[in-house]
Design a protein around this motif. Structure first.
Motif, PDB file in Angstrom:
ATOM      1  N   THR A 259      -8.951  -2.058  -4.533  1.00 25.41           N
ATOM      2  CA  THR A 259     -10.384  -2.299  -4.290  1.00 25.41           C
ATOM      3  C   THR A 259     -11.229  -2.232  -5.556  1.00 25.41           C
ATOM      4  O   THR A 259     -12.417  -2.557  -5.514  1.00 25.41           O
ATOM      5  CB  THR A 259     -10.945  -1.289  -3.270  1.00 25.41           C
ATOM      6  OG1 THR A 259     -10.859   0.043  -3.814  1.00 25.41           O
ATOM      7  CG2 THR A 259     -10.173  -1.359  -1.957  1.00 25.41           C
ATOM      8  N   HIS A 260     -10.656  -1.819  -6.667  1.00 28.24           N
ATOM      9  CA  HIS A 260     -11.424  -1.678  -7.913  1.00 28.24           C
ATOM     10  C   HIS A 260     -12.083  -2.999  -8.315  1.00 28.24           C
ATOM     11  O   HIS A 260     -11.479  -4.063  -8.209  1.00 28.24           O
ATOM     12  CB  HIS A 260     -10.501  -1.204  -9.039  1.00 28.24           C
ATOM     13  CG  HIS A 260     -11.178  -1.145 -10.377  1.00 28.24           C
ATOM     14  ND1 HIS A 260     -12.044  -0.144 -10.736  1.00 28.24           N
ATOM     15  CD2 HIS A 260     -11.101  -1.983 -11.462  1.00 28.24           C
ATOM     16  CE1 HIS A 260     -12.463  -0.335 -11.968  1.00 28.24           C
ATOM     17  NE2 HIS A 260     -11.925  -1.452 -12.430  1.00 28.24           N
TER      18      HIS A 260
ATOM     19  N   ASP B  40      -0.908   7.081  -3.427  1.00 30.80           N
ATOM     20  CA  ASP B  40      -2.267   7.603  -3.550  1.00 30.80           C
ATOM     21  C   ASP B  40      -3.180   6.686  -4.371  1.00 30.80           C
ATOM     22  O   ASP B  40      -4.409   6.801  -4.289  1.00 30.80           O
ATOM     23  CB  ASP B  40      -2.245   8.991  -4.203  1.00 30.80           C
ATOM     24  CG  ASP B  40      -1.581  10.037  -3.323  1.00 30.80           C
ATOM     25  OD1 ASP B  40      -1.477   9.801  -2.106  1.00 30.80           O
ATOM     26  OD2 ASP B  40      -1.150  11.078  -3.857  1.00 30.80           O
ATOM     27  N   GLU B  41      -2.579   5.785  -5.151  1.00 35.49           N
ATOM     28  CA  GLU B  41      -3.380   4.875  -5.970  1.00 35.49           C
ATOM     29  C   GLU B  41      -3.796   3.613  -5.225  1.00 35.49           C
ATOM     30  O   GLU B  41      -4.548   2.798  -5.762  1.00 35.49           O
ATOM     31  CB  GLU B  41      -2.597   4.459  -7.220  1.00 35.49           C
ATOM     32  CG  GLU B  41      -2.379   5.539  -8.256  1.00 35.49           C
ATOM     33  CD  GLU B  41      -1.725   4.972  -9.502  1.00 35.49           C
ATOM     34  OE1 GLU B  41      -2.403   4.869 -10.536  1.00 35.49           O
ATOM     35  OE2 GLU B  41      -0.538   4.612  -9.435  1.00 35.49           O
ATOM     36  N   ALA B  42      -3.290   3.414  -4.010  1.00 37.00           N
ATOM     37  CA  ALA B  42      -3.464   2.145  -3.304  1.00 37.00           C
ATOM     38  C   ALA B  42      -4.925   1.718  -3.216  1.00 37.00           C
ATOM     39  O   ALA B  42      -5.290   0.606  -3.611  1.00 37.00           O
ATOM     40  CB  ALA B  42      -2.835   2.219  -1.918  1.00 37.00           C
ATOM     41  N   GLU B  43      -5.774   2.561  -2.674  1.00 39.00           N
ATOM     42  CA  GLU B  43      -7.177   2.180  -2.477  1.00 39.00           C
ATOM     43  C   GLU B  43      -7.845   1.862  -3.806  1.00 39.00           C
ATOM     44  O   GLU B  43      -8.563   0.855  -3.935  1.00 39.00           O
ATOM     45  CB  GLU B  43      -7.937   3.285  -1.757  1.00 39.00           C
ATOM     46  CG  GLU B  43      -9.391   2.912  -1.483  1.00 39.00           C
ATOM     47  CD  GLU B  43     -10.138   3.967  -0.687  1.00 39.00           C
ATOM     48  OE1 GLU B  43     -11.334   3.764  -0.423  1.00 39.00           O
ATOM     49  OE2 GLU B  43      -9.513   5.002  -0.328  1.00 39.00           O
ATOM     50  N   ASP B  44      -7.599   2.684  -4.815  1.00 44.29           N
ATOM     51  CA  ASP B  44      -8.224   2.479  -6.118  1.00 44.29           C
ATOM     52  C   ASP B  44      -7.778   1.157  -6.742  1.00 44.29           C
ATOM     53  O   ASP B  44      -8.604   0.362  -7.200  1.00 44.29           O
ATOM     54  CB  ASP B  44      -7.881   3.645  -7.047  1.00 44.29           C
ATOM     55  CG  ASP B  44      -8.508   3.499  -8.422  1.00 44.29           C
ATOM     56  OD1 ASP B  44      -9.681   3.089  -8.496  1.00 44.29           O
ATOM     57  OD2 ASP B  44      -7.823   3.786  -9.417  1.00 44.29           O
TER      58      ASP B  44
ATOM     59  N   GLU C  57       0.825  -1.206   0.000  1.00 39.01           N
ATOM     60  CA  GLU C  57       0.000   0.000   0.000  1.00 39.01           C
ATOM     61  C   GLU C  57       0.858   1.253   0.000  1.00 39.01           C
ATOM     62  O   GLU C  57       0.547   2.233  -0.682  1.00 39.01           O
ATOM     63  CB  GLU C  57      -0.932  -0.022   1.215  1.00 39.01           C
ATOM     64  CG  GLU C  57      -1.992  -1.115   1.145  1.00 39.01           C
ATOM     65  CD  GLU C  57      -2.816  -1.223   2.404  1.00 39.01           C
ATOM     66  OE1 GLU C  57      -2.413  -0.611   3.421  1.00 39.01           O
ATOM     67  OE2 GLU C  57      -3.833  -1.936   2.383  1.00 39.01           O
TER      68      GLU C  57
END
Length: 358
Positions: free
Chosen positions: A21-22, A14-18, A9
């Motif tokens: 979880t995409h 900043d792209e981790a969640e996207d 992560e």
């Protein structure tokens, strides 16, 4: 040392969640044939591949840290020809020595090592039984002046077989004026490789100066690379190597004005993919017969943020339904311990059960 999920992560930033979880709303994951421990049985058990090819593929899939998972981590070092030895190995001259290349693949826990006739042939008796060899049979020689971008054969499939290779690899520059000849040459080579019991891996690269339109580069567009992949599996490549897509709309750009190039359907852009990197890569997987042929994405050139970029590429590939990564310069253009760590970081993504197919 394994890469903890927190570190993944952190590297994704900043792209981790996207990225983690995409969920794909384009081509559903339940339509895909995904990598698994029984991949060879499931995908090729009913095909026309002979038992020796199945054994070779299983050998490749059973080696290294990812052995038995259905995923692949391959070290490719053919850049001494493709990009010149000096330019490739100046950052770390140790890798002018072929044995160092093979040692990096072994110590890095790779499934296999892909390189030239010269590199692998020079150490075959010592290492062919210790790590699966993938012999790259054609190259762009890069010495003709001015430079020509054309893949030509450097040796025979029989020679690769004699040195104990489990697979052969080749590149086709789809879209180039030489591609028709390359398709015919490589198709015959792959047919012979299968007869001898070796697996086949195709570098499905697009190459044409016209693919740059109004300052935009469409060589890595999902629609163009997807079609290159589809031609590759038509030639019975068992595994497809492709650059991860960074954009889409190549056919649209090339069909502006009075030009007419290829065929397209608006559903390619509206229903089968989106602008999300996982969806763009999912379209590549779909063109590999929905994953019946595995998609391995290339790691790209070495730079300042290699660890973060390598992990990002691996996460996108895995969540899209791909089979793994084939990463070279990011690993061998640095001290061996760092190269091993980078390869292990990539592998940790595929070993992390919490990172699932989107």
């Amino acid at each position: 040392m394994a890469l903890a999920k927190k570190s993944i992560e952190e590297l994704l930033g900043d792209e981790a969640e996207d990225l983690l979880t995409h969920e794909c709303e384009t081509i559903s994951k339940d339509k895909l044939h995904l990598p698994s421990p029984t991949y060879v049985d499931d995908m090729l058990g009913g095909s026309d591949r002979n038992p020796r090819v199945l054994r070779s593929l299983q050998t490749l899939l059973d080696n290294g840290r990812l052995g038995g998972t259905g995923y692949l981590s391959i070290l490719p070092v053919d850049q001494g020809v493709e990009h010149s030895g000096g330019a490739s190995f100046a950052p770390n001259p140790d890798y002018f020595d072929p044995e160092k290349i093979v040692k990096l693949a072994i110590e890095g826990g790779c499934n296999g090592v892909a390189s030239t006739f010269g590199v692998l042939g020079s150490v075959a008796r010592k290492y062919a039984h210790k790590i699966p060899f993938i012999v790259k049979i054609n190259h762009n020689e890069l010495m003709t002046y001015p430079n020509e971008y054309n893949q030509i054969m450097f040796g025979s499939v029989e020679r690769a077989f004699d040195m104990g290779a489990v697979a052969v690899g080749a590149t086709i520059y789809f879209g180039s004026k030489e591609s028709s000849r390359q398709i015919q040459e490589v198709s015959k080579a792959f047919e012979r490789a299968h007869e001898l019991g070796m697996a086949t891996i195709l570098w499905c690269y697009t190459r044409n100066s016209a693919f740059k339109v109004d300052g935009e580069d469409y060589h890595a567009a999902a629609d163009l690379t997807g079609q290159a992949n589809h031609l590759g599996v038509t030639m019975q490549a068992d595994i497809i190597k492709q650059k991860q897509p960074t954009t889409n709309g190549g056919y649209k750009a090339l069909n502006m004005g009075d030009s007419s190039y290829g065929k397209l359907d608006e559903d390619i852009y509206d229903k089968l993919s989106s602008d999300h990197p996982i969806d763009l890569t999912r379209y590549q997987v779909a063109n590999d017969y929905m994953g019946r042929a595995g998609l391995i994405n290339s790691g790209g050139s070495s730079g300042k943020n290699d660890f973060a970029q390598a992990v990002r590429t691996a996460v996108i590939n895995k969540r899209a339904g791909g089979m793994g990564l084939i990463s070279g310069r990011k690993a061998f253009q640095r001290p061996m311990e760092e190269g091993i760590q980078l390869l292990n970081f990539i592998q940790d993504v595929y070993l992390d059960d919490d990172i699932t197919v989107a």
